[in-house]
Write an enzyme that holds these catalytic residues in place. Sequence first.
Site, PDB file in Angstrom:
ATOM      1  N   ARG A 242       0.839  -1.216   0.000  1.00 47.50           N
ATOM      2  CA  ARG A 242       0.000   0.000   0.000  1.00 47.50           C
ATOM      3  C   ARG A 242       0.873   1.266   0.000  1.00 47.50           C
ATOM      4  O   ARG A 242       0.567   2.252   0.682  1.00 47.50           O
ATOM      5  CB  ARG A 242      -0.938   0.044   1.213  1.00 47.50           C
ATOM      6  CG  ARG A 242      -1.931  -1.098   1.281  1.00 47.50           C
ATOM      7  CD  ARG A 242      -2.955  -1.015   0.153  1.00 47.50           C
ATOM      8  NE  ARG A 242      -4.044  -1.964   0.326  1.00 47.50           N
ATOM      9  CZ  ARG A 242      -4.029  -3.221  -0.089  1.00 47.50           C
ATOM     10  NH1 ARG A 242      -2.971  -3.702  -0.726  1.00 47.50           N
ATOM     11  NH2 ARG A 242      -5.068  -4.009   0.091  1.00 47.50           N
TER      12      ARG A 242
ATOM     13  N   SER B  32     -10.804  -0.946   3.052  1.00 47.48           N
ATOM     14  CA  SER B  32     -10.077  -1.015   4.328  1.00 47.48           C
ATOM     15  C   SER B  32      -9.727   0.396   4.780  1.00 47.48           C
ATOM     16  O   SER B  32      -9.077   1.143   4.028  1.00 47.48           O
ATOM     17  CB  SER B  32      -8.780  -1.804   4.165  1.00 47.48           C
ATOM     18  OG  SER B  32      -9.043  -3.100   3.708  1.00 47.48           O
TER      19      SER B  32
ATOM     20  N   GLU C 175      -5.170   3.733   5.946  1.00 51.84           N
ATOM     21  CA  GLU C 175      -4.889   3.535   4.521  1.00 51.84           C
ATOM     22  C   GLU C 175      -5.555   4.662   3.733  1.00 51.84           C
ATOM     23  O   GLU C 175      -5.029   5.154   2.746  1.00 51.84           O
ATOM     24  CB  GLU C 175      -5.432   2.179   4.058  1.00 51.84           C
ATOM     25  CG  GLU C 175      -5.243   1.983   2.571  1.00 51.84           C
ATOM     26  CD  GLU C 175      -5.970   0.771   2.012  1.00 51.84           C
ATOM     27  OE1 GLU C 175      -5.715  -0.356   2.453  1.00 51.84           O
ATOM     28  OE2 GLU C 175      -6.785   0.962   1.083  1.00 51.84           O
TER      29      GLU C 175
HETATM   30  P1  FAD Z   1      -8.932   8.585  -5.075  1.00 50.73           P
HETATM   31  O1  FAD Z   1      -9.623   8.121  -3.865  1.00 50.73           O
HETATM   32  O2  FAD Z   1      -9.626   9.582  -5.925  1.00 50.73           O
HETATM   33  O3  FAD Z   1      -7.497   9.166  -4.676  1.00 50.73           O
HETATM   34  C1  FAD Z   1      -6.647   8.443  -3.829  1.00 50.73           C
HETATM   35  C2  FAD Z   1      -5.323   9.212  -3.672  1.00 50.73           C
HETATM   36  O4  FAD Z   1      -4.629   9.250  -4.909  1.00 50.73           O
HETATM   37  C3  FAD Z   1      -5.529  10.688  -3.290  1.00 50.73           C
HETATM   38  O5  FAD Z   1      -4.450  11.057  -2.447  1.00 50.73           O
HETATM   39  C4  FAD Z   1      -5.449  11.421  -4.617  1.00 50.73           C
HETATM   40  O6  FAD Z   1      -5.011  12.763  -4.459  1.00 50.73           O
HETATM   41  C5  FAD Z   1      -4.439  10.597  -5.375  1.00 50.73           C
HETATM   42  N1  FAD Z   1      -4.661  10.539  -6.835  1.00 50.73           N
HETATM   43  C6  FAD Z   1      -5.750  10.024  -7.461  1.00 50.73           C
HETATM   44  N2  FAD Z   1      -5.573  10.053  -8.795  1.00 50.73           N
HETATM   45  C7  FAD Z   1      -4.352  10.607  -9.023  1.00 50.73           C
HETATM   46  C8  FAD Z   1      -3.587  10.895 -10.201  1.00 50.73           C
HETATM   47  N3  FAD Z   1      -4.053  10.658 -11.439  1.00 50.73           N
HETATM   48  N4  FAD Z   1      -2.360  11.450 -10.039  1.00 50.73           N
HETATM   49  C9  FAD Z   1      -1.865  11.706  -8.807  1.00 50.73           C
HETATM   50  N5  FAD Z   1      -2.532  11.472  -7.661  1.00 50.73           N
HETATM   51  C10 FAD Z   1      -3.765  10.916  -7.766  1.00 50.73           C
HETATM   52  N6  FAD Z   1      -7.621  -0.855  -2.468  1.00 50.73           N
HETATM   53  C11 FAD Z   1      -6.775  -1.902  -2.583  1.00 50.73           C
HETATM   54  O7  FAD Z   1      -5.559  -1.716  -2.719  1.00 50.73           O
HETATM   55  N7  FAD Z   1      -7.241  -3.175  -2.569  1.00 50.73           N
HETATM   56  C12 FAD Z   1      -8.547  -3.471  -2.423  1.00 50.73           C
HETATM   57  O8  FAD Z   1      -8.911  -4.635  -2.407  1.00 50.73           O
HETATM   58  C13 FAD Z   1      -9.466  -2.383  -2.305  1.00 50.73           C
HETATM   59  N8  FAD Z   1     -10.774  -2.622  -2.136  1.00 50.73           N
HETATM   60  C14 FAD Z   1     -11.650  -1.585  -1.992  1.00 50.73           C
HETATM   61  C15 FAD Z   1     -13.006  -1.875  -1.853  1.00 50.73           C
HETATM   62  C16 FAD Z   1     -13.927  -0.858  -1.714  1.00 50.73           C
HETATM   63  C17 FAD Z   1     -15.397  -1.190  -1.545  1.00 50.73           C
HETATM   64  C18 FAD Z   1     -13.487   0.496  -1.742  1.00 50.73           C
HETATM   65  C19 FAD Z   1     -14.489   1.618  -1.653  1.00 50.73           C
HETATM   66  C20 FAD Z   1     -12.136   0.793  -1.886  1.00 50.73           C
HETATM   67  C21 FAD Z   1     -11.196  -0.249  -2.015  1.00 50.73           C
HETATM   68  N9  FAD Z   1      -9.821  -0.015  -2.165  1.00 50.73           N
HETATM   69  C22 FAD Z   1      -8.947  -1.067  -2.319  1.00 50.73           C
HETATM   70  C23 FAD Z   1      -9.288   1.366  -2.112  1.00 50.73           C
HETATM   71  C24 FAD Z   1      -9.358   2.126  -3.472  1.00 50.73           C
HETATM   72  O9  FAD Z   1     -10.300   1.558  -4.332  1.00 50.73           O
HETATM   73  C25 FAD Z   1      -8.023   2.185  -4.186  1.00 50.73           C
HETATM   74  O10 FAD Z   1      -7.061   2.801  -3.362  1.00 50.73           O
HETATM   75  C26 FAD Z   1      -8.099   2.937  -5.517  1.00 50.73           C
HETATM   76  O11 FAD Z   1      -6.888   2.782  -6.220  1.00 50.73           O
HETATM   77  C27 FAD Z   1      -8.395   4.426  -5.328  1.00 50.73           C
HETATM   78  O12 FAD Z   1      -8.662   4.966  -6.611  1.00 50.73           O
HETATM   79  P2  FAD Z   1      -9.417   6.341  -6.803  1.00 50.73           P
HETATM   80  O13 FAD Z   1      -9.331   6.700  -8.239  1.00 50.73           O
HETATM   81  O14 FAD Z   1     -10.768   6.263  -6.228  1.00 50.73           O
HETATM   82  O15 FAD Z   1      -8.494   7.324  -5.953  1.00 50.73           O
HETATM   83  N1  EPU Z   2     -10.481 -10.680  10.145  1.00 51.81           N
HETATM   84  C1  EPU Z   2     -11.202 -10.794  11.320  1.00 51.81           C
HETATM   85  N2  EPU Z   2     -12.337 -10.030  11.454  1.00 51.81           N
HETATM   86  C2  EPU Z   2     -12.770  -9.197  10.487  1.00 51.81           C
HETATM   87  C3  EPU Z   2     -12.043  -9.084   9.287  1.00 51.81           C
HETATM   88  C4  EPU Z   2     -10.886  -9.837   9.135  1.00 51.81           C
HETATM   89  O1  EPU Z   2     -10.848 -11.520  12.208  1.00 51.81           O
HETATM   90  O2  EPU Z   2     -13.806  -8.544  10.688  1.00 51.81           O
HETATM   91  C5  EPU Z   2      -9.226 -11.474   9.989  1.00 51.81           C
HETATM   92  C6  EPU Z   2      -9.451 -12.938   9.643  1.00 51.81           C
HETATM   93  O3  EPU Z   2      -8.454 -13.637  10.329  1.00 51.81           O
HETATM   94  C7  EPU Z   2      -9.133 -13.018   8.149  1.00 51.81           C
HETATM   95  C8  EPU Z   2      -8.058 -11.937   8.017  1.00 51.81           C
HETATM   96  O4  EPU Z   2      -8.447 -10.930   8.951  1.00 51.81           O
HETATM   97  O5  EPU Z   2      -8.660 -14.263   7.803  1.00 51.81           O
HETATM   98  C9  EPU Z   2      -7.936 -11.345   6.634  1.00 51.81           C
HETATM   99  O6  EPU Z   2      -9.199 -10.813   6.237  1.00 51.81           O
HETATM  100  P1  EPU Z   2      -9.520 -10.541   4.679  1.00 51.81           P
HETATM  101  O7  EPU Z   2      -9.163 -11.741   3.862  1.00 51.81           O
HETATM  102  O8  EPU Z   2     -10.889 -10.004   4.585  1.00 51.81           O
HETATM  103  O9  EPU Z   2      -8.454  -9.443   4.281  1.00 51.81           O
HETATM  104  P2  EPU Z   2      -8.015  -8.099   5.009  1.00 51.81           P
HETATM  105  O10 EPU Z   2      -6.620  -8.270   5.518  1.00 51.81           O
HETATM  106  O11 EPU Z   2      -9.031  -7.624   5.967  1.00 51.81           O
HETATM  107  C10 EPU Z   2      -6.883  -7.189   2.857  1.00 51.81           C
HETATM  108  C11 EPU Z   2      -6.809  -5.880   2.141  1.00 51.81           C
HETATM  109  C12 EPU Z   2      -8.033  -5.700   1.247  1.00 51.81           C
HETATM  110  C13 EPU Z   2      -8.044  -6.828   0.231  1.00 51.81           C
HETATM  111  C14 EPU Z   2      -8.123  -8.160   0.979  1.00 51.81           C
HETATM  112  C15 EPU Z   2      -8.039  -9.349   0.044  1.00 51.81           C
HETATM  113  C16 EPU Z   2      -5.515  -4.364   3.502  1.00 51.81           C
HETATM  114  C17 EPU Z   2      -5.524  -3.194   4.407  1.00 51.81           C
HETATM  115  N3  EPU Z   2      -6.705  -4.791   3.082  1.00 51.81           N
HETATM  116  O12 EPU Z   2      -7.992  -7.124   3.752  1.00 51.81           O
HETATM  117  O13 EPU Z   2      -7.893  -4.471   0.550  1.00 51.81           O
HETATM  118  O14 EPU Z   2      -9.133  -6.709  -0.648  1.00 51.81           O
HETATM  119  O15 EPU Z   2      -7.019  -8.252   1.908  1.00 51.81           O
HETATM  120  O16 EPU Z   2      -6.748  -9.486  -0.428  1.00 51.81           O
HETATM  121  O17 EPU Z   2      -4.456  -4.873   3.167  1.00 51.81           O
HETATM  122  C18 EPU Z   2      -8.370  -2.149   0.693  1.00 51.81           C
HETATM  123  O18 EPU Z   2      -7.159  -1.971   0.693  1.00 51.81           O
HETATM  124  O19 EPU Z   2      -9.207  -1.206   0.720  1.00 51.81           O
HETATM  125  C19 EPU Z   2      -8.877  -3.512   0.679  1.00 51.81           C
HETATM  126  C20 EPU Z   2     -10.183  -3.814   0.727  1.00 51.81           C
END
Ligand code: FAD
Ligand code: EPU
Length: 343
Positions: A165, A240, A336
């Site tokens: 991240r 997250s 994050e």
């Molecule tokens: P924004 O929220 O618009 O911006 C994020 C940051 O990047 C800000 O600081 C902004 O200033 C900067 N920025 C944006 N675009 C640019 C650009 N073109 N140039 C320079 N700076 C820029 N993330 C994960 O890593 N893994 C996941 O599994 C994951 N799951 C998610 C699930 C849900 C339901 C949600 C809501 C979010 C999740 N995220 C996850 C977080 C998010 O989707 C990612 O971080 C995504 O890349 C953000 O993209 P955005 O365009 O919405 O960025």
């Molecule tokens: N867990 C709990 N309780 C909860 C949630 C999670 O106990 O309510 C524990 C369990 O042990 C589970 C472990 O956490 O096995 C991992 O949970 P999960 O697989 O849901 O993944 P996570 O670590 O919570 C991360 C990323 C997600 C990504 C998933 C799948 C981060 C901060 N988050 O979540 O990314 O989608 O793994 O790879 O690394 C995001 O960054 O926004 C995001 C959603």
Amino acid sequence: MIAIEENKDLAPLTTFGVKATARYFSSITSLAGLTELLKHPVYQNNKRLILGGGSNVLFTSDYAGLVIQNELKGIAIKQETDNSIDIEVMAGENWHNLVLYCVQHNWGGIENLSLIPGTVGAAPIQNIGAYGVEVKEVIKSVTGVDLDTGLTKTWLNQECDFGYRDSVFKRKLKEKFFISSITLTLSKKLHRINTSYGAINDVLKQQHITSPTIQQVSEAVIQIRKSKLPDPTVIGNAGSFFKNPTITPSHYQQLQKTYPDIPGYNSVNQEVKVPAGWLIEQCGWKGKRVGNVGVHTQQALVLVNYTNGTGKEIFSLALQIISSVKEKFNIELICEVNIIGSE
Ligand code: FAD
Ligand code: EPU
């Protein structure tokens, strides 16, 4: 001719959907438009913030400067062999649509990153990751504009300083570099299918699939994500809210004495990664509602805006969670989500 709006409502432009306005707002649909904006007095006299899909930001107040929204579109093939393909994707494209497009063309490498919201340009910023894959594995380079000089620069993968991240764009280049496109190297055959994340295997097993295609991996990931994560169009959230922390092996062993079930995974520098969701759940926060906001019922790592919650309410909840995790486990959670306040 670029347009600059005033007092723009940002709530529909972020997945948390909290009330906030931008003093100035401009949407960039071409590189010429960006060049024009950089010469504009509103740009030169205000602080700036780049916005993609708004899925990783939390506004805790109105934004007193200029919000620049990235709407650059397009996908181009840069080079191709029998085995692999390089594509350049403009930063304003939707990430999940890109994943579906690549899966349809049988280009492998990003199928595990299905259904992550947001734009392509934001993907390298926190090196998006899910289900055993991080985007750094397929990024060849990142191109953009230095916002102080107006000059275009391309960063090769090894210069991006990618981590969990994390990247150079989140640190020293934060708000200094407008990412305009990224180039990905994807496989055309002999795909590296990654089903190391247990949940993917479970879904595939249920479907009696033993050697999955990238399409099947993508579908499995979509199914898992839909069952765990709240849909931002239904309930405001930014995925997250905190990163998963890493601790020293001795700290982990000490915690194991009191909490024998504490999960832990090997991380870099021999540290142990502990799921923040588990820590938050142990502190009793999972499913808790505080006024208009709360902690998701299925995933304790996700903070949610039920209805009309403010950024301040969500941030205050986050601070309470940070302090109870610190008190119980002596672990410091780090956000994050990018918190954007009035300072
Ligand atoms: P924004 O929220 O618009 O911006 C994020 C940051 O990047 C800000 O600081 C902004 O200033 C900067 N920025 C944006 N675009 C640019 C650009 N073109 N140039 C320079 N700076 C820029 N993330 C994960 O890593 N893994 C996941 O599994 C994951 N799951 C998610 C699930 C849900 C339901 C949600 C809501 C979010 C999740 N995220 C996850 C977080 C998010 O989707 C990612 O971080 C995504 O890349 C953000 O993209 P955005 O365009 O919405 O960025
Ligand atoms: N867990 C709990 N309780 C909860 C949630 C999670 O106990 O309510 C524990 C369990 O042990 C589970 C472990 O956490 O096995 C991992 O949970 P999960 O697989 O849901 O993944 P996570 O670590 O919570 C991360 C990323 C997600 C990504 C998933 C799948 C981060 C901060 N988050 O979540 O990314 O989608 O793994 O790879 O690394 C995001 O960054 O926004 C995001 C959603």
